[in-house]
Write an enzyme that holds these catalytic residues in place. Structure first.
Site, PDB file in Angstrom:
ATOM      1  N   CYS A 227      -6.828   6.869   9.301  1.00 29.23           N
ATOM      2  CA  CYS A 227      -6.106   5.675   9.032  1.00 29.23           C
ATOM      3  C   CYS A 227      -4.586   6.083   8.664  1.00 29.23           C
ATOM      4  CB  CYS A 227      -6.591   4.780   8.117  1.00 29.23           C
ATOM      5  SG  CYS A 227      -6.964   5.503   6.297  1.00 29.23           S
ATOM      6  N   THR A 228      -3.768   5.285   8.055  1.00 28.52           N
ATOM      7  CA  THR A 228      -2.609   5.860   7.612  1.00 28.52           C
ATOM      8  C   THR A 228      -2.496   6.757   6.469  1.00 28.52           C
ATOM      9  OG1 THR A 228      -1.630   3.478   7.908  1.00 28.52           O
ATOM     10  CG2 THR A 228      -0.174   5.024   6.734  1.00 28.52           C
TER      11      THR A 228
END
Length: 592
Positions: A227-228
């Site tokens: 994810c980020t």
């Protein structure tokens, strides 16, 4: 020469101090004293001039703040002095100073918001059969380790015999993107021989359902999640591993895409740009490759700065500069996939509505209007007469009394002569007593602007009452609430999923609202996904009933991707002058 050298040195020092940056970090750990942690962040962030979002719970912290680089470094040093943050990955990046524009406001970078929440990130809006334990999260892989696994898969497949389609796919390894669709549109990990699973979700809280429905795609595989910045993988990987045998080999990219791009500045196996939740919007590799495409023409495009949104679900959509038309309304790929609406564009005549029986008039919206405390339907209808008149071609406003009848209050020595219309409320104080037919009560003191903070009872009765109103007077496209009515409407939005079939609506308009008691401890920042318009005064003191910060805090509970804010220069009113009425119309036009 010496003077010039000193001047240059001083100039450089000032420039270094003025450099701006963004800091992201999270930490799952037991927090023994939340009040002490709140005090730390209030003191540190305010003294250093940091703006952004701080989310705290008994399970840890989740922080995204911006400010001068020197100030951010001071904050990191202060945090590291606390044993709670041992082992925390502080991700600090330099960038341009945020402008006070729509993007910065949506991302929360024009103010500081510190909130205590139940979950650092909302993993599921529905109760889970088995809640994951964060201690069971997938093993962390550094950026180098993550890259090495993918590199090994490439080398392995190169030595394997291709299948009938000429492909040599690694069937033991799968990539799982834990982000939302609007993020994966512009960037994702790609390897020719490793399948990348994109759940195509609108919000993170939908991921648990996707995992349940696609468990067979993960079972028996080595799952590489990303994810980020890493926090969304913590809970999601724990949830996958909680499914037992066959799901043990779930791994996550430590530090997320951000750390990977720092380690591999040319992009490595990551293609496109990394969507970020601050004013930068996205961060790419040195290659600057574009994998996104325009919703309308399919041309290469990945810039979200125009902030175009789906008119139905309010998710960000990509619409290139050539296809953007002022006032146009777009429908995202997910809504179209489920048969909701059509893409609207003057460039695509096939999607324009056709005439039917010679009548091409728009259908009006029906909006249920909830009055404020100690008001009634007829009074609120009178006060909003100007609004109704200016919206006459867009909406029909329907007014109802709240269910809690209040005592008559008077300030003078004797009750006023003649009759008096009954007054009502949606929420009442704990000592509330239903009045008798002619019950007058002398006011105990002058108007108390904080009285709404004591109105903690009566929600269940009002909710039942609204269910009946929707059944008898509905359907309604949206709800408009003013003051306490806005608080009631917000509480209903917070329960929207549980109320499907009883109270169905597509949007809310909250005017001079505040956070109602049912939401104070049960909802975290950005967790309410209902499309919303928030209207309140921006001048402290102008609104004597509801302070500006209270309305701003309520707006913060709604997903920034679904929320629109209109701040005006007046008091406790709904403004109907331009440009405010134009912005109200623009919001409502999305739902026609």
């Amino acid at each position: 020469m010496g003077t010039s050298s000193c001047g240059d040195g001083e100039k450089q020092r000032i420039e270094d101090e003025e450099q701006y940056g963004v800091l992201l970090y999270y930490k799952y750990t037991f927090v023994p004293d939340l009040d002490e942690l709140v005090s730390f962040y209030e003191s540190s962030c305010n003294s250093l001039g940091l703006l952004g979002r701080v989310r705290l719970s008994t399970h840890g912290v989740n922080v995204t703040v911006g400010g001068k680089l020197t100030a951010l470094e001071e904050h990191i040093a202060a945090a590291k002095s606390n044993c709670l943050f041992e082992g925390t990955d502080f991700k600090l990046a330099s960038c341009h100073h945020p402008l006070n524009d729509k993007v910065s406001q949506e991302c929360g970078f024009t103010s500081l918001s510190i909130r205590v929440v139940e979950e650092l990130v909302t993993f599921s809006t529905c109760p889970l059969l088995k809640s994951p334990e964060i201690s069971n999260a997938g093993k962390h892989l550094s950026a180098a380790e993550f890259h090495s696994v993918l590199q090994s898969a490439v080398l392995q497949s190169a030595n394997e015999k291709p299948d009938e389609d000429g492909k040599s796919e690694n069937k033991e390894l799968v990539l799982l993107d834990a982000r939302n669709l609007y993020e994966t549109r512009i960037g994702k990990f790609e390897s020719e021989n490793v399948e990348t699973l994109d759940p195509e979700i609108r919000q993170y809280s939908d991921l648990a359902t996707w995992i349940d429905q696609n468990a067979e795609k993960l079972k028996g595989k080595n799952v590489l999640m990303y994810c980020t910045g890493g926090i969304r993988c913590e809970m999601a990987s724990a949830y996958i591993r909680s499914k037992g045998a066959g799901f043990e080999n779930t791994f996550q990219l430590y530090g997320g895409i951000q750390r990977y791009l720092e380690q591999f500045p040319t992009g490595g196996f990551f293609k496109g740009k990394n969507f970020v939740f601050d004013h930068r919007i996205s961060v790419g590799s040195s290659k600057e490759d574009i994998i996104g495409s325009c919703l309308l023409c399919n041309g290469t495009f990945d810039d979200y700065s125009p902030r175009c949104r789906c008119r139905l679900c309010r998710m960000l959509v990509l619409v290139c500069n050539h296809c953007q038309v002022k006032g146009d309304m777009y429908v995202c790929e997910l809504c179209r996939k489920h048969g909701k609406g059509q893409v609207s564009s003057s460039l695509d005549t096939s999607n324009q509505p056709s005439e039917s029986n010679g009548d091409d008039r728009k259908q009006k919206l029906r909006i249920l209007c909830l009055h404020g405390f100690r008001q009634n339907a007829s009074g609120f209808k009178g006060r909003t007469g100007s609004l109704a008149k200016k919206l006459k071609n867009l909406a029909e406003l329907v007014f109802i009394d709240a269910p809690h009848e209040l005592e008559f209050i008077y300030q003078t020595a004797t009750p006023p002569p003649g009759g008096c219309n009954k007054k009502f409320a949606w929420l009442v104080s704990p000592d509330f007593d239903q009045p008798s037919e002619a019950d007058w009560k002398v006011a105990q003191c002058q108007f108390d602007p904080l009285q709404y903070q004591n109105q903690t009872q009566g929600f269940d009765k009002s909710l039942t009452y609204l269910k009946k109103a929707f059944a008898e007077k509905g359907p309604f496209d949206g709800i408009l609430g003013f003051s306490q009515g806005a608080a009631m409407a917000a509480a209903v939005c917070g329960k929207q999923k549980q109320l499907v079939g009883d109270i169905d609506f597509g949007f809310c308009v909250l005017c001079s609202g505040f956070t109602p008691w049912p939401l104070i401890e049960k909802k975290e920042q950005g967790s309410i996904k209902c499309p919303s318009l928030h209207i309140f005064g921006n001048q402290p003191g102008k609104d004597r009933q509801i302070v500006t910060q209270a309305s701003s805090d309520l707006a913060g509970l709604f997903d920034s991707g679904c929320a629109t804010i209109i701040e005006h220069d007046f008091g406790h009113i709904i403004p109907t002058k331009s440009p405010y009425i134009d912005e109200i119309k623009a919001f409502l036009n999305q739902f026609i």
